[in-house]
Design a protein around this motif. Structure first.
Motif, PDB file in Angstrom:
ATOM      1  N   LEU A 196       0.854  -1.185   0.000  1.00  0.00           N
ATOM      2  CA  LEU A 196       0.000   0.000   0.000  1.00  0.00           C
ATOM      3  C   LEU A 196       0.894   1.240   0.000  1.00  0.00           C
ATOM      4  O   LEU A 196       1.830   1.341   0.787  1.00  0.00           O
ATOM      5  CB  LEU A 196      -0.912   0.019   1.230  1.00  0.00           C
ATOM      6  CG  LEU A 196      -1.976   1.112   1.264  1.00  0.00           C
ATOM      7  CD1 LEU A 196      -2.975   0.925   0.128  1.00  0.00           C
ATOM      8  CD2 LEU A 196      -2.695   1.111   2.610  1.00  0.00           C
ATOM      9  N   GLY A 197       0.601   2.168  -0.913  1.00  0.00           N
ATOM     10  CA  GLY A 197       1.431   3.357  -0.979  1.00  0.00           C
ATOM     11  C   GLY A 197       0.684   4.548  -1.536  1.00  0.00           C
ATOM     12  O   GLY A 197      -0.345   4.403  -2.205  1.00  0.00           O
ATOM     13  N   GLY A 217      -1.620   6.299  -6.178  1.00  0.00           N
ATOM     14  CA  GLY A 217      -1.370   5.318  -5.134  1.00  0.00           C
ATOM     15  C   GLY A 217      -1.172   3.922  -5.684  1.00  0.00           C
ATOM     16  O   GLY A 217      -1.583   3.603  -6.809  1.00  0.00           O
ATOM     17  N   ILE A 218      -0.524   3.085  -4.861  1.00  0.00           N
ATOM     18  CA  ILE A 218      -0.225   1.691  -5.191  1.00  0.00           C
ATOM     19  C   ILE A 218      -0.937   0.789  -4.199  1.00  0.00           C
ATOM     20  O   ILE A 218      -0.984   1.082  -3.000  1.00  0.00           O
ATOM     21  CB  ILE A 218       1.286   1.429  -5.136  1.00  0.00           C
ATOM     22  CG1 ILE A 218       2.001   2.151  -6.281  1.00  0.00           C
ATOM     23  CG2 ILE A 218       1.609  -0.066  -5.191  1.00  0.00           C
ATOM     24  CD1 ILE A 218       3.515   2.067  -6.209  1.00  0.00           C
ATOM     25  N   ALA A 219      -1.476  -0.329  -4.688  1.00  0.00           N
ATOM     26  CA  ALA A 219      -2.066  -1.348  -3.820  1.00  0.00           C
ATOM     27  C   ALA A 219      -1.882  -2.699  -4.481  1.00  0.00           C
ATOM     28  O   ALA A 219      -1.814  -2.801  -5.715  1.00  0.00           O
ATOM     29  CB  ALA A 219      -3.541  -1.064  -3.565  1.00  0.00           C
ATOM     30  N   GLY A 220      -1.797  -3.736  -3.663  1.00  0.00           N
ATOM     31  CA  GLY A 220      -1.698  -5.073  -4.223  1.00  0.00           C
ATOM     32  C   GLY A 220      -1.186  -6.066  -3.197  1.00  0.00           C
ATOM     33  O   GLY A 220      -1.105  -5.778  -1.996  1.00  0.00           O
ATOM     34  N   PHE A 221      -0.832  -7.243  -3.681  1.00  0.00           N
ATOM     35  CA  PHE A 221      -0.392  -8.300  -2.769  1.00  0.00           C
ATOM     36  C   PHE A 221       0.649  -9.175  -3.444  1.00  0.00           C
ATOM     37  O   PHE A 221       0.776  -9.223  -4.670  1.00  0.00           O
ATOM     38  CB  PHE A 221      -1.575  -9.158  -2.315  1.00  0.00           C
ATOM     39  CG  PHE A 221      -2.232  -9.941  -3.432  1.00  0.00           C
ATOM     40  CD1 PHE A 221      -1.841 -11.246  -3.716  1.00  0.00           C
ATOM     41  CD2 PHE A 221      -3.235  -9.376  -4.196  1.00  0.00           C
ATOM     42  CE1 PHE A 221      -2.429 -11.965  -4.735  1.00  0.00           C
ATOM     43  CE2 PHE A 221      -3.850 -10.095  -5.224  1.00  0.00           C
ATOM     44  CZ  PHE A 221      -3.444 -11.395  -5.494  1.00  0.00           C
ATOM     45  N   GLY A 222       1.410  -9.870  -2.611  1.00  0.00           N
ATOM     46  CA  GLY A 222       2.387 -10.846  -3.079  1.00  0.00           C
ATOM     47  C   GLY A 222       2.174 -12.163  -2.372  1.00  0.00           C
ATOM     48  O   GLY A 222       1.785 -12.194  -1.200  1.00  0.00           O
ATOM     49  N   LEU A 223       2.432 -13.262  -3.073  1.00  0.00           N
ATOM     50  CA  LEU A 223       2.324 -14.602  -2.503  1.00  0.00           C
ATOM     51  C   LEU A 223       3.660 -15.313  -2.645  1.00  0.00           C
ATOM     52  O   LEU A 223       4.316 -15.237  -3.692  1.00  0.00           O
ATOM     53  CB  LEU A 223       1.238 -15.413  -3.208  1.00  0.00           C
ATOM     54  CG  LEU A 223      -0.195 -14.891  -3.111  1.00  0.00           C
ATOM     55  CD1 LEU A 223      -1.131 -15.765  -3.944  1.00  0.00           C
ATOM     56  CD2 LEU A 223      -0.661 -14.840  -1.662  1.00  0.00           C
ATOM     57  N   GLY A 228       9.087 -20.692  -1.569  1.00  0.00           N
ATOM     58  CA  GLY A 228       9.716 -19.659  -2.362  1.00  0.00           C
ATOM     59  C   GLY A 228       9.950 -20.026  -3.809  1.00  0.00           C
ATOM     60  O   GLY A 228      10.400 -19.182  -4.594  1.00  0.00           O
ATOM     61  N   LYS A 229       9.618 -21.244  -4.211  1.00  0.00           N
ATOM     62  CA  LYS A 229       9.805 -21.639  -5.611  1.00  0.00           C
ATOM     63  C   LYS A 229       8.764 -21.005  -6.525  1.00  0.00           C
ATOM     64  O   LYS A 229       9.001 -20.845  -7.725  1.00  0.00           O
ATOM     65  CB  LYS A 229       9.758 -23.156  -5.745  1.00  0.00           C
ATOM     66  CG  LYS A 229      10.927 -23.877  -5.099  1.00  0.00           C
ATOM     67  CD  LYS A 229      10.839 -25.376  -5.326  1.00  0.00           C
ATOM     68  CE  LYS A 229      12.038 -26.102  -4.705  1.00  0.00           C
ATOM     69  NZ  LYS A 229      11.948 -27.561  -4.914  1.00  0.00           N
ATOM     70  N   LEU A 230       7.623 -20.649  -5.969  1.00  0.00           N
ATOM     71  CA  LEU A 230       6.553 -20.028  -6.744  1.00  0.00           C
ATOM     72  C   LEU A 230       6.171 -18.712  -6.079  1.00  0.00           C
ATOM     73  O   LEU A 230       5.781 -18.687  -4.905  1.00  0.00           O
ATOM     74  CB  LEU A 230       5.332 -20.942  -6.827  1.00  0.00           C
ATOM     75  CG  LEU A 230       4.108 -20.388  -7.567  1.00  0.00           C
ATOM     76  CD1 LEU A 230       4.429 -20.144  -9.037  1.00  0.00           C
ATOM     77  CD2 LEU A 230       2.927 -21.339  -7.431  1.00  0.00           C
ATOM     78  N   THR A 231       6.295 -17.611  -6.806  1.00  0.00           N
ATOM     79  CA  THR A 231       5.926 -16.296  -6.271  1.00  0.00           C
ATOM     80  C   THR A 231       4.977 -15.599  -7.230  1.00  0.00           C
ATOM     81  O   THR A 231       5.033 -15.805  -8.449  1.00  0.00           O
ATOM     82  CB  THR A 231       7.158 -15.400  -6.051  1.00  0.00           C
ATOM     83  OG1 THR A 231       7.800 -15.150  -7.296  1.00  0.00           O
ATOM     84  CG2 THR A 231       8.138 -16.051  -5.085  1.00  0.00           C
ATOM     85  N   LEU A 232       4.102 -14.788  -6.665  1.00  0.00           N
ATOM     86  CA  LEU A 232       3.165 -13.988  -7.447  1.00  0.00           C
ATOM     87  C   LEU A 232       3.128 -12.588  -6.876  1.00  0.00           C
ATOM     88  O   LEU A 232       3.039 -12.407  -5.660  1.00  0.00           O
ATOM     89  CB  LEU A 232       1.768 -14.613  -7.422  1.00  0.00           C
ATOM     90  CG  LEU A 232       0.665 -13.885  -8.205  1.00  0.00           C
ATOM     91  CD1 LEU A 232      -0.357 -14.894  -8.743  1.00  0.00           C
ATOM     92  CD2 LEU A 232      -0.062 -12.854  -7.346  1.00  0.00           C
ATOM     93  N   LEU A 233       3.200 -11.602  -7.750  1.00  0.00           N
ATOM     94  CA  LEU A 233       3.103 -10.203  -7.353  1.00  0.00           C
ATOM     95  C   LEU A 233       2.052  -9.527  -8.217  1.00  0.00           C
ATOM     96  O   LEU A 233       2.198  -9.462  -9.446  1.00  0.00           O
ATOM     97  CB  LEU A 233       4.454  -9.493  -7.515  1.00  0.00           C
ATOM     98  CG  LEU A 233       4.504  -8.039  -7.050  1.00  0.00           C
ATOM     99  CD1 LEU A 233       4.287  -7.931  -5.549  1.00  0.00           C
ATOM    100  CD2 LEU A 233       5.839  -7.398  -7.435  1.00  0.00           C
ATOM    101  N   ALA A 234       0.979  -9.053  -7.583  1.00  0.00           N
ATOM    102  CA  ALA A 234      -0.124  -8.407  -8.301  1.00  0.00           C
ATOM    103  C   ALA A 234      -0.294  -7.004  -7.733  1.00  0.00           C
ATOM    104  O   ALA A 234      -0.681  -6.829  -6.570  1.00  0.00           O
ATOM    105  CB  ALA A 234      -1.414  -9.209  -8.129  1.00  0.00           C
TER     106      ALA A 234
END
Length: 408
Positions: A196-197, A217-223, A228-234
């Motif tokens: 969040l920014g 502004g920025i919003a989103g999530f990471g998984l 750690g072999k699979l990451t997602l950034l939205a």
């Protein structure tokens, strides 16, 4: 955007029991001992098989000059990173400056954007402070305040974090470059991060350096999955981005940058990254969208094979263009005239296939601490009937490119 690494969620799982527990700095000298100063230079060339009369590689911003060498970046950095294992308060900072051709494109308005009219220009890439706090969540909350590269997207400003010399259409046209503001990353669990920014917008600063003086502004999530072999950034960035100098809707019409990056590390040597992108500008009723697929395979410690396939639709013929002159990109952002660009004649679906290698020779003597050579072969093609390449006469173009990155 050492320099910034590709934006990915930050794993927050506790350190294994065999690792030494993190201890905070006990004095200023202890804290200052982890300050780093480093430099980096990147130069390259794009060989265009069409040798266009206008001298431009259409569809590119950073590698837009055909068949001539380019000094992309001479970058100097002073920084202290937050320790990723920190469990209590920790503080850092980053100050990074650039001279070179890339500065023409990544300027934050109000910071040297009209100081030099030549191709090689000055820019402040980063000027920020960072803090880790043990607040609220399992992994605490990280804060970054000041000027920083966008966390959106896979490719970044620092070239050594990218697989190729040339950039994707997504990086060129579907993402912001930098923000001035405050960004928080909450490490809710070892799996979930929340972003969040608030900032002044895209590629702008304050006062005369803000084209409309309205925030974004920025919003989103990471998984972080599979250890750690699979990451997602939205992530999404939303705010008005047009200049009040030449548009009546500058303070009200929103621009939406949306990006999802998924990385799967199949083995220690093989990784796949998928990027999905969507951008929309309400004021100009323009939208662009597409996807890129990356594959990377490390043959040895010194040689890595890379591939990229991309398709990107400029649905309104608004986003994809190549500046004619050195100040045209920032003049457009500021709403100044003239701002001249090479453009397609109609909305176009762009595709690109890129194959290359990254060679990192071993045994480099000090003070050189990083040397990379990246040759590549690329084919761009319009899939929608337009002919944007080769002075507007061709549907596609082959380029053969290479760059050298030297760190010290």
């Amino acid at each position: 955007m050492a320099g910034q690494a590709a934006a990915q969620p930050v794993a927050t799982a506790p350190a294994p029991a065999t690792e030494k527990a993190w201890a905070p700095p006990t004095s200023f000298s202890d804290w200052a001992s982890s300050i780093k100063f480093w430099g980096q230079v990147e130069a390259g060339i794009v060989g265009n098989t069409q040798d266009p009369n206008n001298g431009a590689n259409y569809g590119a911003l950073f590698t837009d000059k055909a068949n001539r060498p380019i000094l992309n970046q001479l970058m100097l950095t002073l920084e202290r990173d937050i320790d990723p294992k920190a469990t209590s308060y920790d503080f850092g900072f980053k100050l990074q400056g650039m001279y070179g051709s890339d500065a023409r494109i990544i300027h934050s308005l109000g910071l040297f954007d009209h100081a030099i009219h030549d191709r090689n220009q000055l820019d402040i890439v980063e000027a920020n402070v960072t803090a880790h706090t043990p607040w609220l969540f399992e992994g605490g909350i990280d804060f970054k305040g000041g000027l920083y590269p966008t966390p959106l997207g896979f490719e970044v400003i620092d070239p050594k974090a990218n697989p190729f010399y040339t950039h994707s259409y997504i990086f060129n046209y579907g993402l912001p470059y930098k923000h001035l503001g405050l960004l928080s990353t909450a490490h809710v669990t070892s799996v979930l991060d929340l972003y969040l920014g608030i900032d002044t917008g895209t590629n702008v600063t304050i006062f005369d350096g803000d084209d409309n003086r309205r925030p974004g502004g920025i919003a989103g999530f990471g998984l972080n999955l599979l250890d750690g072999k699979l990451t997602l950034l939205a992530l999404t960035h939303i705010g008005p981005e047009n200049s009040k100098r030449n548009t009546p809707f500058a303070n009200s019409a929103m621009r939406y940058y949306n990006d999802v990056t998924i990385t799967y590390k199949a083995t220690d040597a093989l990784s796949f990254t998928t990027e999905l992108n969507y951008i929309k500008d309400d004021g100009f009723r323009a939208e662009g969208y597409g996807a890129a697929q990356y594959i990377s395979y490390a043959l040895t410690d010194t040689l890595t094979l890379n591939g990229r396939a991309e398709i990107w639709r400029d649905n309104s013929n608004f986003f994809v263009s190549t500046p004619v002159n050195n100040l045209d990109f920032v003049n457009f952002e500021r709403g100044y005239s003239p701002a001249n660009f090479y453009t397609a004649v109609r909305p176009t679906t762009y595709s690109a296939l890129t194959a290359g290698v990254t060679y990192k020779p071993a045994g480099i003597p000090a003070p050189i601490n990083n040397l990379m050579v990246r040759p590549e072969l690329r084919y761009d093609r319009s899939l929608s009937g337009s002919k944007p390449y080769g002075d507007g006469n061709d549907k596609g173009v082959f380029t053969i490119s290479a760059d050298v990155i030297l760190g010290f």
